[in-house]
Design a protein around this motif. Structure first.
Motif, PDB file in Angstrom:
ATOM      1  N   GLU A 217      -5.337   0.955  -8.690  1.00 46.33           N
ATOM      2  CA  GLU A 217      -4.189   0.198  -8.193  1.00 46.33           C
ATOM      3  C   GLU A 217      -2.925   1.060  -8.209  1.00 46.33           C
ATOM      4  O   GLU A 217      -2.121   1.023  -7.274  1.00 46.33           O
ATOM      5  CB  GLU A 217      -3.970  -1.055  -9.045  1.00 46.33           C
ATOM      6  CG  GLU A 217      -5.050  -2.123  -8.907  1.00 46.33           C
ATOM      7  CD  GLU A 217      -6.343  -1.760  -9.610  1.00 46.33           C
ATOM      8  OE1 GLU A 217      -6.302  -0.864 -10.490  1.00 46.33           O
ATOM      9  OE2 GLU A 217      -7.385  -2.342  -9.282  1.00 46.33           O
ATOM     10  N   GLU A 218      -2.756   1.857  -9.269  1.00 46.01           N
ATOM     11  CA  GLU A 218      -1.575   2.725  -9.355  1.00 46.01           C
ATOM     12  C   GLU A 218      -1.596   3.792  -8.276  1.00 46.01           C
ATOM     13  O   GLU A 218      -0.555   4.140  -7.701  1.00 46.01           O
ATOM     14  CB  GLU A 218      -1.518   3.383 -10.736  1.00 46.01           C
ATOM     15  CG  GLU A 218      -1.161   2.443 -11.864  1.00 46.01           C
ATOM     16  CD  GLU A 218      -1.196   3.133 -13.217  1.00 46.01           C
ATOM     17  OE1 GLU A 218      -0.195   3.073 -13.947  1.00 46.01           O
ATOM     18  OE2 GLU A 218      -2.237   3.735 -13.541  1.00 46.01           O
ATOM     19  N   MET A 221      -0.769   2.088  -5.006  1.00 42.21           N
ATOM     20  CA  MET A 221       0.486   1.321  -5.014  1.00 42.21           C
ATOM     21  C   MET A 221       1.549   1.991  -4.139  1.00 42.21           C
ATOM     22  O   MET A 221       1.735   3.211  -4.215  1.00 42.21           O
ATOM     23  CB  MET A 221       0.996   1.208  -6.449  1.00 42.21           C
ATOM     24  CG  MET A 221       2.192   0.278  -6.623  1.00 42.21           C
ATOM     25  SD  MET A 221       2.696   0.230  -8.371  1.00 42.21           S
ATOM     26  CE  MET A 221       1.201  -0.432  -9.132  1.00 42.21           C
TER      27      MET A 221
END
Length: 288
Positions: A217-218, A221
């Motif tokens: 997710e990071e 992102m």
């Protein structure tokens, strides 16, 4: 000429985002810490400074494997051979004969590279070209993608993790296959200790490090100002034809007016107050 990502900078010098076909940033060998070079040599090509592009014994074994076995994969390429493959030759092998032919082409290209460039130049080319997975090409991009750091900021365990990924970026992906990545990282550390690049104490300490990889997710992102960056992209596209540059391949540096510190405060203010105002809005508005 390697394709380089364009970087968009804030007014206070922070990278807001990248535009690219291949996420690659150029870095000189002087800016790559020696332990990264040591880890690569210890794991991939311990005789790198002594051969002229090809290790004949290893090359012969690989040729025999490819010609007489449909199951065994060739390997044992020197760093120079790997560079030749990444720069020019690709990896689209259909069967063992294709692999054997490619190895011969690697042989010839590697010798030519060694004749024309120094060992240091070959290492610099390698670290800027090779693929580390997750869309990251080169050590600089890989350090940012996996750890959010520059190569100079990496710990010994993190260095070994990136070198470990080179053997198979998908198979040893530290996010989807952390056990494999950890085991391969420890092999890299073991090789470094075996050939005297680190002490047994340094190896033991690095083995204790947790992976601490950025989450998927990071990595995916968006940045702190995606709408602003998209406006910048549109402006750059309008200028590209007029000034003759390729925004996705030429590695431009784009400096903008946005202040990253102020933007973070603005984002924080929205997060803090939006939930409160959303409740007020829902009481006043009927979606039906």
């Amino acid at each position: 000429k390697p394709e380089l990502a364009t970087k968009v900078f804030s007014s206070d010098g922070e990278v807001l985002d990248h535009f690219y076909i291949k996420n690659r940033s150029q870095v000189s060998l002087q800016d790559i810490p020696k332990p990264i070079v040591d880890a690569l040599i210890a794991t991939e090509d311990k005789d790198f400074y002594n051969h002229w592009g090809v290790d004949l014994i290893r090359f012969g074994k690989a040729m025999v494997k490819n010609l007489f076995s449909l199951r065994l994969k060739e390997g044992a390429s020197t760093i120079t051979q790997q560079l030749a493959r990444n720069l020019y030759l690709g990896k689209s092998d259909r069967h063992a004969f294709d692999k054997a032919v490619r190895k011969m082409r690697e042989f010839i290209t590697s010798v030519q590279l060694e004749r024309r460039f120094t060992k240091e130049e070959i290492l610099e080319f390698y670290f800027n070209v090779v693929y580390f997975g997750r869309g990251a090409y080169g050590i600089a991009s890989a350090s940012q993608v996996y750890f959010g750091k520059s190569p100079a900021e990496l710990s010994m365990g993190q260095i070994a993790t990136l070198i470990a990924v080179l053997k198979g970026p998908n198979y040893y992906d530290p996010i989807t296959h952390p056990e494999r990545a950890l085991a391969r990282r420890n092999v890299v550390l073991s090789q470094m200790e075996k050939y005297g690049f680190i002490t047994p104490e340094q190896e033991a300490q690095a083995r204790e490090e947790k992976l601490e990889i950025k989450s998927e997710e990071e990595i995916l992102m968006p940045g702190i100002a995606p709408h602003f960056v998209e406006y910048v992209r549109q402006q750059m596209m309008q200028k590209a034809e007029k000034y003759g540059f390729d925004m996705y391949r030429d590695g431009l540096s784009v400096y903008t007016t946005l202040n990253a510190r102020m933007q973070r405060y603005a984002n924080q203010a929205v997060e803090e107050h939006l939930s409160q105002y959303q409740k007020m809005f829902d009481k006043m508005w009927d979606w039906k």
